[in-house]
Design a protein around this motif. Structure first.
Motif, PDB file in Angstrom:
ATOM      1  N   UNK A 127      -6.820   0.956  -6.708  1.00 61.78           N
ATOM      2  CA  UNK A 127      -6.281   2.301  -6.777  1.00 61.78           C
ATOM      3  C   UNK A 127      -7.224   3.087  -7.691  1.00 61.78           C
ATOM      4  N   UNK A 128      -7.994   3.996  -7.111  1.00 62.10           N
ATOM      5  CA  UNK A 128      -9.026   4.725  -7.852  1.00 62.10           C
ATOM      6  C   UNK A 128      -8.632   6.197  -7.883  1.00 62.10           C
ATOM      7  N   UNK A 129      -8.476   6.769  -9.085  1.00 64.66           N
ATOM      8  CA  UNK A 129      -7.982   8.136  -9.119  1.00 64.66           C
ATOM      9  C   UNK A 129      -8.416   8.956 -10.314  1.00 64.66           C
ATOM     10  N   UNK A 139       0.822  -1.203   0.000  1.00 60.47           N
ATOM     11  CA  UNK A 139       0.000   0.000   0.000  1.00 60.47           C
ATOM     12  C   UNK A 139       0.863   1.263   0.000  1.00 60.47           C
ATOM     13  N   UNK A 140       1.974   1.227   0.727  1.00 61.19           N
ATOM     14  CA  UNK A 140       2.886   2.379   0.743  1.00 61.19           C
ATOM     15  C   UNK A 140       3.546   2.542  -0.620  1.00 61.19           C
ATOM     16  N   UNK A 170     -11.265   3.289   3.425  1.00 58.99           N
ATOM     17  CA  UNK A 170     -10.361   3.618   2.326  1.00 58.99           C
ATOM     18  C   UNK A 170      -9.552   4.839   2.750  1.00 58.99           C
ATOM     19  N   UNK A 171      -8.471   5.093   2.022  1.00 58.45           N
ATOM     20  CA  UNK A 171      -7.667   6.288   2.281  1.00 58.45           C
ATOM     21  C   UNK A 171      -7.691   7.146   1.025  1.00 58.45           C
ATOM     22  N   UNK A 172      -7.827   8.455   1.228  1.00 56.06           N
ATOM     23  CA  UNK A 172      -8.011   9.402   0.123  1.00 56.06           C
ATOM     24  C   UNK A 172      -6.940  10.491   0.187  1.00 56.06           C
ATOM     25  N   UNK A 199      -7.733   7.169  -4.257  1.00 56.43           N
ATOM     26  CA  UNK A 199      -8.063   6.370  -3.084  1.00 56.43           C
ATOM     27  C   UNK A 199      -7.421   5.000  -3.215  1.00 56.43           C
ATOM     28  N   UNK A 200      -7.032   4.439  -2.081  1.00 53.83           N
ATOM     29  CA  UNK A 200      -6.528   3.073  -2.016  1.00 53.83           C
ATOM     30  C   UNK A 200      -7.451   2.255  -1.128  1.00 53.83           C
TER      31      UNK A 200
END
Length: 199
Positions: free
Chosen positions: A167-169, A97-98, A132-134, A152-153
């Motif tokens: 991975x949405x961007x 993820x990093x 999720x993280x944005x 977002x991940x």
């Protein structure tokens, strides 16, 4: 350290390649697209195209499948990595993820951006929210153009032990001919980001 640099450059290549592959910018024509093999549905502003990229993490090769569409000088993309139950156990998920985070932020030369914790609603019934993280950053890309990046991940564990990583961007040209992009584009970005739903 050298391995990390190689991995980072390959992650950076994913978004750059997608930008080049998905050519013209049609007007917005929103539609829901289901990707059953990748266990998600997404709301795209145009018909998406698909490409694959191989990433290497700690000696393992991971395939990221990317579906993307262009509209109004922006790239709307979903990248998906499918991990078997064995790989999901063997791979350091925090490192993965990093790695994806750094790869995305590097597109605009961003470093150590602070993410926001958000939720993503799943498709189907019953539907529920998952974490999720944005991130949202602005900067100059490798081509010298000022852009804004929102992404977002998301991790999703399937019932059989497999893991999906998404991975949405949106990568949006921020200015054109010296003029700032109109504020209404933010609504289009949110339509796409909120329209992503994993199964």
């Amino acid at each position: 350290m050298q391995i990390r640099k190689i991995l980072l450059s390959k992650a950076l290549g994913c978004l750059v390649i997608a930008t080049l592959l998905f050519g013209c910018s049609p007007t917005f024509d929103w539609r829901i697209v289901r990707s059953d093999d990748l266990y998600f549905e997404a709301m795209y502003p145009a018909k998406p195209s698909r490409a694959e990229k191989v990433l290497e993490l700690d000696g393992k090769q991971l395939v990221m499948t990317m579906e993307a569409a262009r509209a109004a000088d922006a790239l709307y993309a979903v990248g998906a990595i499918s991990l078997s139950s064995t790989d999901a156990t063997a791979i350091n998920m925090s490192l993965l993820m990093k790695f994806l985070e750094n790869g995305m932020l590097s597109n605009l030369g961003a470093r150590n951006a602070t993410p926001e914790n958000v939720t993503v609603r799943t498709a189907g019934q019953p539907s529920y929210e998952m974490p999720a993280r944005h991130w949202q950053v602005s900067g100059v890309g490798p081509d010298g153009i000022q852009r804004v990046l929102k992404f977002r991940l998301i991790q999703r564990q399937l019932s059989d032990g497999r893991m999906m990583v998404y991975q949405v961007g949106v990568l949006q040209t921020e200015t054109k001919d010296g003029l700032k992009k109109p504020e209404w584009l933010n609504e289009q970005h949110q339509t796409f980001l909120n329209g992503f739903r994993p199964y």
